[in-house]
Design a protein around this motif. Structure first.
Motif, short mmCIF file in Angstrom:
data_model
loop_
_atom_site.label_atom_id
_atom_site.label_comp_id
_atom_site.label_asym_id
_atom_site.label_seq_id
_atom_site.Cartn_x
_atom_site.Cartn_y
_atom_site.Cartn_z
N SER A 184 0.82 -1.22 0.00
CA SER A 184 0.00 0.00 0.00
C SER A 184 0.86 1.27 0.00
CB SER A 184 -0.93 0.01 1.22
OG SER A 184 -0.18 0.03 2.42
N MET A 185 2.17 1.12 0.24
CA MET A 185 3.06 2.28 0.22
C MET A 185 3.66 2.50 -1.17
SD MET A 185 3.13 3.55 3.28
CE MET A 185 3.07 3.19 5.05
N ALA A 186 3.22 1.73 -2.16
CA ALA A 186 3.83 1.77 -3.48
C ALA A 186 3.63 3.11 -4.18
CB ALA A 186 3.27 0.65 -4.35
N ARG A 187 4.66 3.51 -4.95
CA ARG A 187 4.58 4.66 -5.83
C ARG A 187 4.59 4.23 -7.29
NH1 ARG A 187 5.68 9.95 -4.11
NH2 ARG A 187 5.97 10.18 -1.87
N PHE A 188 4.76 2.93 -7.55
CA PHE A 188 4.68 2.36 -8.89
C PHE A 188 3.50 1.41 -8.93
CE2 PHE A 188 9.16 2.45 -10.97
CZ PHE A 188 9.40 3.73 -10.49
N PRO A 269 -1.64 6.26 3.17
CA PRO A 269 -1.78 5.10 2.27
C PRO A 269 -3.25 4.70 2.14
CG PRO A 269 -0.59 4.51 4.28
CD PRO A 269 -0.99 5.94 4.42
N VAL A 270 -3.59 4.09 1.00
CA VAL A 270 -4.99 3.70 0.76
C VAL A 270 -5.02 2.38 0.02
CG1 VAL A 270 -4.96 5.12 -1.33
CG2 VAL A 270 -7.14 4.42 -0.37
N GLY A 318 0.92 1.03 6.59
CA GLY A 318 0.36 0.31 5.46
C GLY A 318 -0.74 -0.64 5.85
N LEU A 319 -1.51 -1.09 4.84
CA LEU A 319 -2.62 -1.99 5.10
C LEU A 319 -2.90 -2.81 3.85
CD1 LEU A 319 -5.89 0.21 5.12
CD2 LEU A 319 -3.70 1.01 4.28
N LYS A 358 7.37 -4.69 14.61
CA LYS A 358 7.26 -3.30 14.20
C LYS A 358 6.98 -3.29 12.71
CE LYS A 358 10.22 -1.38 17.80
NZ LYS A 358 11.42 -0.55 18.11
N SER A 359 5.74 -3.01 12.34
CA SER A 359 5.30 -3.22 10.96
C SER A 359 5.02 -1.90 10.24
CB SER A 359 4.03 -4.08 10.95
OG SER A 359 2.98 -3.44 11.63
N PHE A 360 5.37 -1.88 8.94
CA PHE A 360 5.21 -0.65 8.16
C PHE A 360 4.37 -0.85 6.90
CE2 PHE A 360 9.32 -0.45 10.42
CZ PHE A 360 9.01 0.58 11.30
N ASP A 361 4.50 -1.99 6.25
CA ASP A 361 3.66 -2.26 5.09
C ASP A 361 3.38 -3.75 5.03
OD1 ASP A 361 2.07 -1.63 2.94
OD2 ASP A 361 3.71 -1.26 1.54
N VAL A 362 2.33 -4.12 4.26
CA VAL A 362 1.87 -5.51 4.27
C VAL A 362 1.24 -5.83 2.92
CG1 VAL A 362 -0.31 -4.79 5.36
CG2 VAL A 362 0.39 -7.19 5.45
#
Length: 398
Positions: A184-188, A269-270, A318-319, A358-362
């Motif tokens: 969900s953090m992607a820019r591409f 993020p979405v 992220g989600l 410790k999580s940031f994106d998934v």
């Protein structure tokens, strides 16, 4: 050679960035240097031996492979046929790399201001097939020699360094079956044989109908604060620090903005599933004015998105969704799973909270739940969303 300082805001972009190191008496400083575009393109790029990552960036899955970006360094490639025992196969060295996407065995990656296309047909002999120059440049002006920021992590004892400012100077001179899945953090992102990338203030379009021959089409200005992009149902959902923008990509070469869902200043993020978008807002860093919350937005009419619920969270990042389930990264507070069958009662239907990651994106992938954390990349069995079980950890080498 270097003269005529221009554009004062560029100076602010080039300050040293500081992050905590594993040991309390040390910390890592990120030194910012400046090189010419010519020097940048002379940097070694390509396949090298497998090596552990020191830091985890974006993640991407394609077929039985897991691709892990190490910010500004390149991409680690794992055979993930068995998520319980991923095999580190190789490292694709790409200076200045932050994001990636894959389509029809072609990997697209940013190399500072250029887009690179690599052929993955032979995973043991990955080759560069095309370089598209100057597509991510903030200063792509005719007659101006471009300079590029480079970053180098250096570990030092605390209080033994000076905070320095580097100055930018110029001199005048003459997502689908054939594609993979990002977080969900992607820019591409990919959709309908087109590659879409977002910068801090724009949307770039590339035609990739011939995957090995990406063609830059145009840039659409979006205004400052763009963060993420998510494709769904011939639409592009673009997260910014002031809201979510919805574009129709029915004509993929000419996306048209349908609406904007606005919120308070926040990192954003979405992800989208069905007629709902799930948006996280968090405090911290540039997101300091925000609340920590999950918002659910009805997008059945994409021209009129409307909020239907807001849930307080601790520090959501992220989600990802899968069927009736939502998996949400809470930064230093762990990762949570929810039943989202009833979007008006999500907070009452938390299934599990793992506070040790410790999580940031998934990414809810076909074989495992892939989670980026501070110490590496976790893979979890999520066949039972109320009982997430760790399968493996690709540990960062600090």
């Amino acid at each position: 050679m270097k003269k005529n300082l221009t554009n004062a805001f560029l100076i602010l972009l080039a300050f040293a960035v500081f992050t905590s190191c594993k040991k309390d008496e040390y910390e890592t400083i990120q030194i910012v240097k400046m090189i010419s575009a010519k020097e940048m393109r002379a940097m070694p790029t390509g396949l090298t031996r497998a090596t552990p990552a020191k830091k985890t960036g974006k993640i991407y899955i394609y077929k039985d492979y897991l691709f892990i970006n190490e910010p500004n360094e390149g991409i680690h490639i794992y055979n993930n046929t068995n998520p319980s025992a991923p095999v580190n196969m190789a490292f694709l060295k790409i200076p200045g790399n932050v994001d990636l996407a894959i389509h029809n065995n072609i990997l697209y990656a940013d190399n500072f201001i250029d887009l690179l296309a690599f052929d993955l047909s032979n995973i043991n002999n990955i080759t560069l097939v095309k370089r598209v120059t100057d597509v991510f440049s903030q200063f792509n002006n005719p007659g101006i020699e471009k300079y590029i920021y480079t970053y180098k992590d250096t570990v030092v004892k605390k209080q033994t360094y000076k905070r320095e400012m580097q100055y930018v100077a110029f001199s005048t001179s003459s997502s689908q079956a054939s594609s993979g899945q990002g977080g969900s953090m992607a820019r591409f992102t990919l959709m309908n044989d087109y590659l879409y990338t977002v910068g801090t203030s724009n949307l770039n379009l590339f035609n990739v109908k011939t995957a090995s021959d990406p063609t830059f089409l145009k840039t659409i200005s979006l205004g400052w604060g763009v963060e993420t992009i998510f494709p769904y149902d011939n639409k592009l959902f673009i997260g910014t620090n002031r809201g979510m923008r919805i574009f129709s990509a029915s004509d993929p070469a000419n996306p048209v903005q349908l609406s904007t869902y606005s919120h308070i200043f926040a990192c954003d993020p979405v992800v989208v599933q069905g007629k709902y978008a799930y948006v996280t807002l968090r405090t911290g860093n540039l997101c300091r004015q925000a609340s920590n919350q999950l918002e659910v937005v009805d997008i059945e009419d994409p021209t009129k998105p409307k909020q239907i619920a807001v849930y307080p969270m601790q520090n959501p990042h992220g989600l990802s969704t899968s069927g009736d389930y939502l998996f949400l990264c809470e930064g230093s507070y762990g990762i949570k799973s929810f039943n989202i069958r009833d979007n008006t009662k999500i907070s009452d239907n938390m299934l599990q909270h793992l506070n040790n990651i410790k999580s940031f994106d998934v990414i809810a992938g076909p074989k495992s739940l892939i989670v980026t954390g501070e110490d590496g990349v976790y893979q979890l069995n999520y066949s039972n969303a109320a009982n997430l079980r760790q399968l493996s950890l690709i540990k960062n080498q600090f």
